[in-house]
Design an enzyme around this catalytic site. Structure first.
Site, mmCIF file in Angstrom:
data_model
loop_
_atom_site.group_PDB
_atom_site.id
_atom_site.type_symbol
_atom_site.label_atom_id
_atom_site.label_comp_id
_atom_site.label_asym_id
_atom_site.label_seq_id
_atom_site.Cartn_x
_atom_site.Cartn_y
_atom_site.Cartn_z
ATOM 1 N N ASP A 110 -5.793 2.362 -0.860
ATOM 2 C CA ASP A 110 -6.675 2.327 -2.028
ATOM 3 C C ASP A 110 -6.610 3.628 -2.817
ATOM 4 O O ASP A 110 -6.236 4.679 -2.288
ATOM 5 C CB ASP A 110 -8.125 2.043 -1.605
ATOM 6 C CG ASP A 110 -8.677 3.072 -0.630
ATOM 7 O OD1 ASP A 110 -7.984 3.406 0.346
ATOM 8 O OD2 ASP A 110 -9.798 3.568 -0.857
ATOM 9 N N GLU A 145 -10.589 3.839 1.875
ATOM 10 C CA GLU A 145 -10.831 5.252 2.229
ATOM 11 C C GLU A 145 -11.693 5.943 1.193
ATOM 12 O O GLU A 145 -12.501 6.796 1.515
ATOM 13 C CB GLU A 145 -9.496 5.986 2.390
ATOM 14 C CG GLU A 145 -9.625 7.361 3.039
ATOM 15 C CD GLU A 145 -10.021 8.476 2.080
ATOM 16 O OE1 GLU A 145 -10.605 9.477 2.515
ATOM 17 O OE2 GLU A 145 -9.758 8.352 0.862
HETATM 18 ZN ZN LIG Z 1 -6.912 10.252 0.147
#
Ligand SMILES: [Zn+2]
Length: 405
Positions: free
Chosen positions: A94, A159
Site C-alpha cells: 500500500d 501498513e
Molecule cells: Zn513504508
C-alpha cells in the site's frame, strides 16, 4: 559468489526499473484514504512473480469493513532452503495518496526515470524494497544457490493506516514463530548504515479545558480557559519530565520525549476571554517505561489543576502504541543482517532505536525478533518521491547475501 550476485543484479537493472514502474502504476491506497486497497496491485504482483520464475504466492485476505467492505490481500512466497528455519522479508504494497498533484513534476502513478532516479508514488516507500527482495531471490536462482534458510517474501497490505489488515492479521493467523528471522526494510537512511532494533512507545494525548467565555475587560465574569490551559500544559511538561528522567543510549535522543505540540485556534477576537482550549502532547517513551505510568501522571495533574482552577478538564488518547522490548543485540537476524551489510558495503552499520512507528513493533510485541533496515533517500510520502538505482541494487545485494547465509 559476491561478484556473480552483483553482476546478475547490475545486468538486470533495466528489468528492475521496469518492474518497479509496473508495480507502482496500481494506486494501492487504503479505503480510509479514499482508495480501493491493494487488490489490483496484488494481482499484478502475482503475475510478475510467476513471470520472474518465483513460486505461486499464498493469499491471506481479510475483509476491511471501511467503505462497504474491501478485501485487503497479503501475499507470501516461499522458497525452500537447506533448513526449515525461516527468513522473512516483509514489504508493504500500500501507498499513501499523491497529495497535491501540482507539486509533482510527473504523473505519480506512471512514474518516470531521470538519470539514476526512478520517480513515482511508492517507488521509495516501499516499492524499492519489494523489488529488491524479488531480485535477490532471482539472483540466487540464476546462480543455482540454495538458500541457507527458507526464504519467505511477505507482501503486506495496510501498513500506512495501522496494519490491522496487514502484518497484524498475519501475526494473528499464526504465520510467524519466535524462531523466525524477520527483516522489515521500511526505514533507513541514504548511507545504508543504520539498523533499527528498538522503538519508543507512542502516546498522543489531546486535552480540552472548558472555562467560561466573557469580555476581556471583565475577566471576573468568566473563567479563562487559555490561562488554565497554559498552566496545565506547563505543569504537565514539568511533571512528566520529572517523573521519567531515564536515559537509554540505544536511542537518539536517549531520553523519553514529551512535547506540547498542537494548539487549536480558540476565539476570533483579541477582546474575548476564551471559554475553551484544546492542546496536545506527543510523547515518545523509552521501552523501559509503561505507558500506564505516564497516564497516571497525566491523570493526577489534570485532576489537580481542575480542582485548583474550577475549570473542566478532560483528555483523549489519540494514539497509543505500547513499546515492545528491543530486538536483542545477539539475535540471529541482527547478526545475519550486519554480516550481509559488511559483506556488501565493507562497513559495519550502527545499531539503535528510533522514536517509533514501524510495523516491526508488532513482531517484537509477539516475541518475534525483527530488524528494520533500508538504504534509501528520505522522501517517503513526499511529492516527487524517488528511488536511487544504486540504493535498489545495494538492497538487493544485501538481501541476497542474507538469503545465501
Ligand atoms: Zn513504508
Amino acid at each position: 559468489m559476491k561478484t556473480s550476485i552483483r553482476s546478475f543484479l547490475r545486468n538486470n537493472s533495466a528489468n528492475m526499473i521496469q518492474d518497479l514502474l509496473r508495480i507502482i502504476s496500481f494506486p494501492a491506497i487504503a479505503p480510509q484514504n479514499g482508495g480501493k486497497g491493494e487488490w489490483e496491485k496484488a494481482r499484478e504482483l502475482e503475475k510478475l512473480l510467476l513471470e520472474r520464475g518465483l513460486p505461486q504466492p499464498e493469499w491471506y485476505v481479510p475483509e476491511d469493513p471501511t467503505d462497504g467492505g474491501v478485501r485487503r490481500p497479503n501475499l507470501v512466497v516461499r522458497i525452500p532452503g537447506r533448513t526449515d528455519r525461516k527468513l522473512y522479508i516483509v514489504t508493504h504494497m500500500d501507498v499513501v495518496p499523491e497529495g497535491d498533484l501540482s507539486a509533482w513534476d510527473m504523473d505519480p502513478f506512471r512514474g518516470k526515470v531521470m538519470g539514476e532516479r526512478i520517480y513515482g508514488r511508492g517507488v521509495n516507500d516501499n516499492g524499492q524494497e519489494l523489488i529488491a527482495s524479488i531480485y535477490a531471490v532471482m539472483a540466487l536462482q540464476a546462480l543455482g544457490i540454495r538458500p541457507s534458510l527458507e526464504i519467505c517474501l511477505c507482501f503486506v497490505a495496510d501498513e500506512e493506516t495501522g496494519s490491522t489488515y496487514g502484518i497484524q492479521h498475519l501475526i494473528e493467523r499464526g504465520l510467524f514463530s519466535p524462531e523466525d528471522l524477520v527483516i522489515v526494510p521500511d526505514g533507513g537512511n541514504s548511507r545504508g548504515d543504520f539498523v533499527e532494533i528498538a522503538e519508543k512507545g507512542i502516546l498522543w494525548i489531546s486535552f480540552t479545558v472548558k472555562g467560561q467565555q466573557c469580555h476581556a475587560s471583565m475577566p471576573h465574569m468568566g473563567l479563562n480557559a487559555c490561562r488554565v490551559a497554559n498552566q496545565l500544559s506547563f505543569e504537565l511538561d514539568r511533571a512528566l519530565h520529572k517523573a521519567f528522567p531515564d536515559e537509554d543510549d540505544l536511542f537518539d535522543p536517549p531520553v523519553s520525549t514529551m512535547e506540547p505540540t498542537r494548539r487549536k485556534t480558540n476565539v476570533g477576537s483579541i477582546n474575548i476571554i476564551p471559554g475553551k482550549e484544546e492542546f496536545s502532547f506527543d510523547c515518545r517513551v523509552l521501552p523501559s517505561i509503561s505507558l500506564d505510568t505516564v497516564l497516571e501522571v497525566v491523570e493526577e495533574k489534570c485532576r489537580e489543576v481542575a480542582h485548583l482552577t474550577k475549570a473542566d478538564i478532560t483528555y483523549e488518547i489519540l494514539q497509543r502504541n505500547d513499546p515492545a522490548q528491543p530486538t536483542r543485540k545477539d539475535s540471529d537476524v541482527l547478526g545475519l543482517l550486519c554480516r550481509s551489510i559488511e559483506e556488501t558495503y565493507s562497513f559495519s552499520p550502527e545499531v539503535g532505536g528510533i522514536g517509533g512507528g514501524t510495523c516491526a513493533a508488532f513482531f517484537r510485541k509477539s516475541g518475534i525478533p525483527a530488524v528494520v533496515w533500508a538504504h534509501e533517500a528520505d522522501v517517503a510520502h513526499m511529492p516527487n518521491e524517488y528511488c536511487e538505482m544504486e540504493h535498489l541494487l545495494k538492497e538487493a545485494e544485501v538481501f541476497a547475501a542474507m538469503m545465501k547465509g
